[in-house]
Design an enzyme around this catalytic site. Structure first.
Site, PDB file in Angstrom:
ATOM      1  N   HIS A   1     -96.394   4.480 -11.813  1.00 62.97           N
ATOM      2  CA  HIS A   1     -97.369   3.822 -12.682  1.00 62.97           C
ATOM      3  C   HIS A   1     -98.265   4.794 -13.423  1.00 62.97           C
ATOM      4  CE1 HIS A   1     -95.866   0.190 -10.935  1.00 62.97           C
ATOM      5  NE2 HIS A   1     -96.185   0.609  -9.732  1.00 62.97           N
TER       6      HIS A   1
ATOM      7  N   LYS B   1    -105.642 -10.879 -13.240  1.00 62.80           N
ATOM      8  CA  LYS B   1    -104.312 -11.166 -13.808  1.00 62.80           C
ATOM      9  C   LYS B   1    -104.024 -12.655 -13.929  1.00 62.80           C
ATOM     10  CE  LYS B   1    -104.581  -7.079 -13.781  1.00 62.80           C
ATOM     11  NZ  LYS B   1    -105.354  -6.620 -14.912  1.00 62.80           N
TER      12      LYS B   1
ATOM     13  N   ARG C   1    -109.775  -1.329 -23.291  1.00 59.80           N
ATOM     14  CA  ARG C   1    -110.389  -0.024 -23.566  1.00 59.80           C
ATOM     15  C   ARG C   1    -109.528   0.729 -24.577  1.00 59.80           C
ATOM     16  NH1 ARG C   1    -107.274   0.562 -18.795  1.00 59.80           N
ATOM     17  NH2 ARG C   1    -105.508   1.939 -19.258  1.00 59.80           N
TER      18      ARG C   1
ATOM     19  N   GLU D   1     -93.833 -13.750  -9.452  1.00 54.72           N
ATOM     20  CA  GLU D   1     -93.087 -13.734 -10.720  1.00 54.72           C
ATOM     21  C   GLU D   1     -91.636 -13.393 -10.432  1.00 54.72           C
ATOM     22  OE1 GLU D   1     -94.800 -10.837 -13.343  1.00 54.72           O
ATOM     23  OE2 GLU D   1     -96.471 -12.140 -13.915  1.00 54.72           O
TER      24      GLU D   1
HETATM   25  C1  MV4 Z   1     -93.284  -6.331 -13.325  1.00 60.90           C
HETATM   26  C2  MV4 Z   1     -92.078  -5.635 -13.133  1.00 60.90           C
HETATM   27  C3  MV4 Z   1     -90.933  -6.372 -12.970  1.00 60.90           C
HETATM   28  N1  MV4 Z   1     -90.989  -7.709 -12.972  1.00 60.90           N
HETATM   29  N2  MV4 Z   1     -93.278  -7.669 -13.318  1.00 60.90           N
HETATM   30  C4  MV4 Z   1     -96.217  -2.639 -13.103  1.00 60.90           C
HETATM   31  C5  MV4 Z   1     -97.503  -2.406 -13.775  1.00 60.90           C
HETATM   32  C6  MV4 Z   1     -97.940  -3.711 -14.257  1.00 60.90           C
HETATM   33  N3  MV4 Z   1     -98.651  -3.604 -15.483  1.00 60.90           N
HETATM   34  C7  MV4 Z   1     -96.703  -4.503 -14.403  1.00 60.90           C
HETATM   35  N4  MV4 Z   1     -95.708  -3.821 -13.652  1.00 60.90           N
HETATM   36  C8  MV4 Z   1     -94.480  -4.357 -13.483  1.00 60.90           C
HETATM   37  N5  MV4 Z   1     -94.440  -5.707 -13.500  1.00 60.90           N
HETATM   38  C9  MV4 Z   1     -92.152  -8.329 -13.139  1.00 60.90           C
HETATM   39  N6  MV4 Z   1     -92.179  -9.668 -13.106  1.00 60.90           N
HETATM   40  C10 MV4 Z   1     -92.108  -4.246 -13.136  1.00 60.90           C
HETATM   41  C11 MV4 Z   1     -93.313  -3.606 -13.294  1.00 60.90           C
HETATM   42  C12 MV4 Z   1     -93.254  -2.183 -13.261  1.00 60.90           C
HETATM   43  C13 MV4 Z   1     -93.623  -1.396 -14.348  1.00 60.90           C
HETATM   44  C14 MV4 Z   1     -94.097  -1.939 -15.533  1.00 60.90           C
HETATM   45  C15 MV4 Z   1     -94.468  -1.141 -16.586  1.00 60.90           C
HETATM   46  C16 MV4 Z   1     -94.358   0.235 -16.468  1.00 60.90           C
HETATM   47  C17 MV4 Z   1     -93.913   0.798 -15.335  1.00 60.90           C
HETATM   48  C18 MV4 Z   1     -93.534   0.003 -14.247  1.00 60.90           C
HETATM   49  C19 MV4 Z   1     -93.058   0.599 -13.086  1.00 60.90           C
HETATM   50  C20 MV4 Z   1     -92.699  -0.182 -12.039  1.00 60.90           C
HETATM   51  C21 MV4 Z   1     -92.799  -1.562 -12.123  1.00 60.90           C
END
Ligand code: MV4
Length: 493
Positions: A234, A115, A291, A199
Site C-alpha cells: 500500500h 469508508k 488532500r 466486498e
Molecule cells: C480492494 C481490492 C480488491 N477488491 N477492494 C487497498 C487500498 C484501498 N484503497 C483499496 N484497496 C484494495 N481494495 C476489493 N473489493 C484490492 C485492494 C488493494 C489495492 C488497491 C489499490 C492499490 C493497491 C492495492 C494493493 C492491495 C490491495
C-alpha cells in the site's frame, strides 16, 4: 491572503512555498528539532519552532500551530499531506480561529474518512461500487448470504481503515464468521470503531485515481487520472499520468464519476478519487483522499496546471482559473519516489547522511525534494528523500528520460530505492503497460537487481576518484571561460 503558514515539512512544504511566493504571498514555516536546518525553514519568510522531533510533539500540535498563526498575523494554513491534512477537527479549529484552511471543509473530510459513509454518499450519485454489503455487518447470517450471492473470495474491510489498513481476504464460506469476528475486534482496537463491511474481492486490480478540483462557485473539474498500480504494501512507488490503458471515452466517464463523488460530499479544493479497475476495465470507487497528494506533480506536468496555486485561489473564494474544456493532456509524466530504503533487504529504512547529493537536470526533469548535501535523513518521519519526475512527448520518452535521470542522480551515504525504480522502468510488464497492484510481488526479487548498478560502494569510490581527480586538475581548467568565472577556487582555498 497575504501570509500563509505551511503546517508540514520537507519537499511538500517547499513545493507549497514556491507557489505561494509566485502569488506574492508571504510564507511561514514550522519545524521540529530534527528540521532546524532544513531547506523549507530557510526558504520561508518566517519560521516557528514547534518542539522535539517526534510528530506528536511537533507537526501534529494543531493548537500550537494555530497560536503561531495568530501571533504572526497569518491568514491561512496549508496542511500539505500527512500530519494534520485529513484531520476534520483541525480544519474546524482553524476556521473557528478565523483562519482559512487551504483544503476542504471538515464535513467532506468526515464523510470520506469513513469508508461506509463514503460509499453511502457515492451510492446516491450512481457511482459504480464493488458489489457487497450495503452497510456495517451486524448479522452473521446476512453476511454469509450476501457473500454467497456475490461469490468468494470476498474482502472484509474496516470502515475506519483506508489505504489498505484492516483488510482481509476470505476464500471460503467456512472461514467467514471467524474472520468477521476477528476483523471487528481488530478494527475496534486499531481505529476505535468496529464497523466492517464486505466486498467482492477483485483479484488483479489496477489502482487508478482521478484528480479533482472544486471551487465555492459550483465549478467542479477533473484533471484526468494517475496510474498508481506499482506499489508495495500500500505504499506507492511509481506513479504516472495518464494511465497507459485508458481510452479517451473511459477517461471522460471516470472523470465525470470522480466529479460526482466530489459533489456527493460538497467538496472544495483539490482532492483525489481513487478507483480500482478489474481486468475487464470495470472501475469501482474505493475512497477519496481529501488532500493534495504526494503524486500530484505528474498531473501538473501533463496539464500545465499548478495545483497548489489553484488550491490557494479557491480557498480565497476565487474561481478555478480554467474550465474543463480548456484542459488537455500534454505528453506523459512518470514519478519515482526516492526512499531511503534498501530494496535488497526487504525495503528496510536506511538511516544516514547524504554525503553526496547531486540532482539530475535537463529537459523534462523535475525534482521535488527537501534535503541538501550533508544533511541527515531523520528517522522520525517518512523516509522519502525526494520525488523524481519526468515528462516526455509520450510514455516512452518519459520512461527513457527517467532512466537517464536515475543514472544522473548521485546519492551517496544512504541506500535508496532508485535502483529498484530503474528495475521497474526496464521491466517488460511496465514497458508494455500490462501490470496490476501485484507487480512488485509478482516480478521483483532482490537478486534481479543488477549486481553492480548503483551499488553504494561503487558509486562512492567513483565519486571519491572524481574528487581526487578534480583536486589535482591543472590550472588551465580554471583559466577557461567557464572556470575563471566559477567559484571553484574560492571554495577550496
Ligand atoms: C480492494 C481490492 C480488491 N477488491 N477492494 C487497498 C487500498 C484501498 N484503497 C483499496 N484497496 C484494495 N481494495 C476489493 N473489493 C484490492 C485492494 C488493494 C489495492 C488497491 C489499490 C492499490 C493497491 C492495492 C494493493 C492491495 C490491495
Amino acid at each position: 491572503m497575504n501570509k500563509i503558514l505551511i503546517a508540514n515539512r520537507g519537499e511538500i512544504a517547499l513545493r507549497i512555498m514556491k507557489s505561494a511566493r509566485e502569488m506574492g504571498i508571504k510564507t511561514v514555516a514550522v519545524y521540529s528539532d530534527a528540521d532546524r536546518n532544513s531547506p523549507h525553514v530557510k526558504y520561508a519568510d518566517e519560521a516557528v519552532h514547534l518542539g522535539p522531533a517526534p510528530s506528536a510533539q511537533s507537526y501534529l500540535l494543531g493548537d500550537k500551530i494555530i497560536a503561531a498563526c495568530k501571533a504572526l498575523n497569518v491568514d491561512g494554513i496549508h496542511p500539505g499531506y500527512g500530519f494534520l491534512s485529513e484531520n476534520g477537527a483541525f480544519a474546524q479549529s482553524v476556521e473557528e480561529a478565523g483562519l482559512i484552511f487551504i483544503g476542504p471543509k471538515a464535513h467532506s473530510m468526515k464523510v470520506m474518512g469513513d469508508k461506509l459513509a463514503a460509499k453511502e454518499a457515492a451510492r446516491a450519485f450512481d457511482i459504480p461500487l464493488v458489489p457487497g454489503t450495503e452497510g456495517e455487518i451486524d448479522d452473521q447470517e446476512e453476511a454469509i448470504r450476501i457473500s454467497k450471492e456475490i461469490g468468494f473470495p470476498v474482502l472484509i474491510k474496516a470502515s475506519a481503515g483506508g489505504g489498505g489498513k484492516g483488510m482481509r481476504v476470505v476464500e471460503r464460506e467456512e472461514e467467514l464468521a471467524e474472520q468477521i469476528e476477528s476483523a471487528i475486534s481488530e478494527a475496534k482496537s486499531a481505529f476505535g470503531n468496529g464497523a466492517v463491511f464486505i466486498e467482492k474481492y477483485v483479484g488483479s486490480p489496477r489502482h487508478i485515481e482521478v484528480q479533482v478540483l472544486c471551487d465555492s462557485h459550483g465549478n467542479m473539474v477533473h484533471l484526468f487520472e494517475r496510474e498508481c498500480s506499482v506499489q508495495r504494501r500500500h505504499q506507492k512507488v511509481i506513479e504516472e499520468a495518464p494511465s497507459p490503458i485508458i481510452s479517451p471515452e473511459l477517461r471522460a466517464k471516470m472523470g465525470q464519476k470522480a466529479v460526482d463523488v466530489a459533489r456527493s460530499c460538497d467538496y472544495l479544493g483539490a482532492g483525489t478519487v481513487e478507483f480500482i479497475m478489474d481486468e475487464q476495465h470495470n472501475f469501482y470507487f474505493m475512497e477519496m483522499n481529501t488532500r493534495l497528494q504526494v503524486e500530484h506533480p505528474v498531473t501538473e506536468m501533463i496539464t500545465g496546471v499548478d495545483l497548489v496555486k489553484e488550491q490557494i485561489r479557491v480557498a480565497r473564494g476565487e474561481e478555478i482559473s480554467f474550465k474543463q474544456e480548456d484542459l488537455h493532456i500534454h505528453g506523459h509524466s512518470i514519478e519515482v519516489r526516492v526512499y531511503a530504503e534498501d530494496a535488497r533487504s526487504n525495503f528496510m529504512p536506511d538511516i544516514g547522511n547524504l554525503r553526496v547529493y547531486q540532482r539530475p537536470h535537463g529537459v523534462g526533469v523535475r525534482v521535488d525534494d527537501g534535503f541538501e548535501e550533508g544533511m541527515d535523513i531523520p528517522i522520525y518521519y517518512d523516509p522519502m528523500i525526494s520525488k523524481l519526475v519526468t515528462h516526455g512527448k509520450d510514455r516512452e520518452e518519459a520512461r527513457l528520460r527517467m532512466i537517464r535521470a536515475i543514472d544522473d542522480y548521485k546519492i551517496v551515504g544512504l541506500r535508496t530505492t532508485m535502483e529498484f525504480a530503474r528495475f521497474v522502468m526496464e521491466h517488460d510488464a511496465f514497458i508494455s503497460g500490462n501490470f496490476d497492484t501485484h507487480f512488485v510481488n509478482k516480478h521483483f526479487q532482490p537478486e534481479l537487481l543488477d549486481a553492480k548498478s548503483n551499488n553504494n560502494e561503487d558509486v562512492a569510490s567513483t565519486i571519491v576518484a572524481k574528487l581526487v581527480a578534480d583536486a589535482n586538475k591543472k590550472p588551465e581548467v580554471l583559466n577557461d571561460s567557464e572556470g575563471s568565472r566559477s567559484n571553484w577556487k574560492i571554495k577550496r582555498s
